[in-house]
Design a protein around this motif. Structure first.
Motif, short mmCIF file in Angstrom:
data_model
loop_
_atom_site.label_atom_id
_atom_site.label_comp_id
_atom_site.label_asym_id
_atom_site.label_seq_id
_atom_site.Cartn_x
_atom_site.Cartn_y
_atom_site.Cartn_z
N THR A 176 4.02 -5.37 -11.99
CA THR A 176 3.37 -6.64 -12.28
C THR A 176 1.86 -6.55 -12.03
O THR A 176 1.07 -7.01 -12.86
CB THR A 176 3.99 -7.76 -11.41
N ARG A 177 1.48 -5.94 -10.93
CA ARG A 177 0.06 -5.80 -10.59
C ARG A 177 -0.65 -4.88 -11.60
O ARG A 177 -1.75 -5.18 -12.06
CB ARG A 177 -0.09 -5.25 -9.17
N ILE A 178 0.01 -3.77 -11.95
CA ILE A 178 -0.57 -2.84 -12.92
C ILE A 178 -0.75 -3.53 -14.27
O ILE A 178 -1.82 -3.47 -14.88
CB ILE A 178 0.29 -1.57 -13.08
N LEU A 179 0.29 -4.20 -14.73
CA LEU A 179 0.22 -4.85 -16.05
C LEU A 179 -0.80 -5.98 -16.07
O LEU A 179 -1.46 -6.21 -17.10
CB LEU A 179 1.61 -5.37 -16.46
N ALA A 197 5.85 5.00 -2.59
CA ALA A 197 4.60 4.93 -1.81
C ALA A 197 3.46 5.59 -2.58
O ALA A 197 2.34 5.07 -2.63
CB ALA A 197 4.79 5.58 -0.44
N GLN A 198 3.74 6.73 -3.19
CA GLN A 198 2.73 7.43 -3.99
C GLN A 198 2.30 6.58 -5.17
O GLN A 198 1.10 6.49 -5.49
CB GLN A 198 3.27 8.77 -4.46
N LEU A 199 3.26 5.97 -5.84
CA LEU A 199 2.96 5.12 -6.98
C LEU A 199 2.08 3.94 -6.58
O LEU A 199 1.10 3.62 -7.27
CB LEU A 199 4.27 4.62 -7.62
N ARG A 200 2.40 3.31 -5.46
CA ARG A 200 1.56 2.21 -4.95
C ARG A 200 0.12 2.68 -4.72
O ARG A 200 -0.83 2.02 -5.13
CB ARG A 200 2.12 1.68 -3.63
N GLU A 201 -0.01 3.82 -4.03
CA GLU A 201 -1.32 4.36 -3.70
C GLU A 201 -2.12 4.69 -4.96
O GLU A 201 -3.30 4.35 -5.07
CB GLU A 201 -1.14 5.62 -2.84
N GLU A 202 -1.47 5.34 -5.91
CA GLU A 202 -2.17 5.70 -7.15
C GLU A 202 -2.53 4.47 -7.96
O GLU A 202 -3.58 4.45 -8.63
CB GLU A 202 -1.33 6.67 -7.97
N ALA A 203 -1.69 3.45 -7.93
CA ALA A 203 -2.01 2.22 -8.66
C ALA A 203 -3.25 1.56 -8.07
O ALA A 203 -4.14 1.13 -8.82
CB ALA A 203 -0.82 1.26 -8.61
#
Length: 182
Positions: free
Chosen positions: A174-177, A133-139
């Motif tokens: 995928t979204r980050i890349l 969840a944190q990773l999603r938010e930070e992304a």
């Protein structure tokens, strides 16, 4: 700590936290101060805070939600109980994160006797869900800010998370890349 980069290294921080299961930020700071004292170096509270902040930013340490914690905090952080461990700057509970390779700095084996922290544990599944969840938010924050450097760091973290816990990070990666490649 004036001469203590090894004490402040992210994997050393993770090693100290791993020794206990989890620590509040204040307890970790105290542990690092105790190590500096044992190593006869000066304590630089700003350097300790910066090292902890960097370890958290790089996912070597991660904030742990109360539901992932077992065991109570003790008098080392002012008597904070487990329910309050995740609140406040000094009371934030930290656990070893996916980007860590925990190592024990010199003298760390004595810390359980010095800090007198009770037995503690971390529910890895609950912690993994919180990290995801944190990773999603930070992304999302990094994408919205157009922060390519942070996105590259987070892309690397997705691989660490995937190896660390059975969670699906592919949609986030995928979204980050896609953003990094634009």
């Amino acid at each position: 700590m004036a001469d203590g980069p090894s004490v402040a290294a992210r994997d050393d921080l993770a090693g100290v936290v791993d020794l206990f299961g989890w620590l509040t930020r204040a307890e970790l700071s105290r542990a690092l101060s105790e190590l500096a004292f044992k190593q006869r170096t000066e304590v630089d509270e700003n350097a300790i805070d910066a090292a902890i902040d960097l370890a958290v930013a790089e996912y070597a340490l991660v904030p742990a939600p109360d539901g992932a914690l077992s065991g109570d905090a003790d008098a080392t952080d002012g008597g904070t109980d487990r329910a309050a461990a995740g609140t406040g700057e000094g009371g934030t509970a930290l656990a070893v994160g996916p980007a860590a390779f925990p190592t024990l700095p010199e003298g760390a084996e004595d810390l359980p006797h010095i800090l007198d922290v009770p037995d503690r544990g971390v529910d890895r599944e609950t912690l993994a869900d919180a990290v995801l969840a944190q990773l999603r938010e930070e992304a999302v924050e990094a994408i919205n800010a157009g922060d390519a450097e942070r996105l590259e760091t987070l892309a690397d973290v997705t691989y660490d998370v995937e190896a660390w816990a059975p969670v699906d990070v592919d949609p986030i990666r995928t979204r980050i890349l896609a953003e990094v490649d634009e």
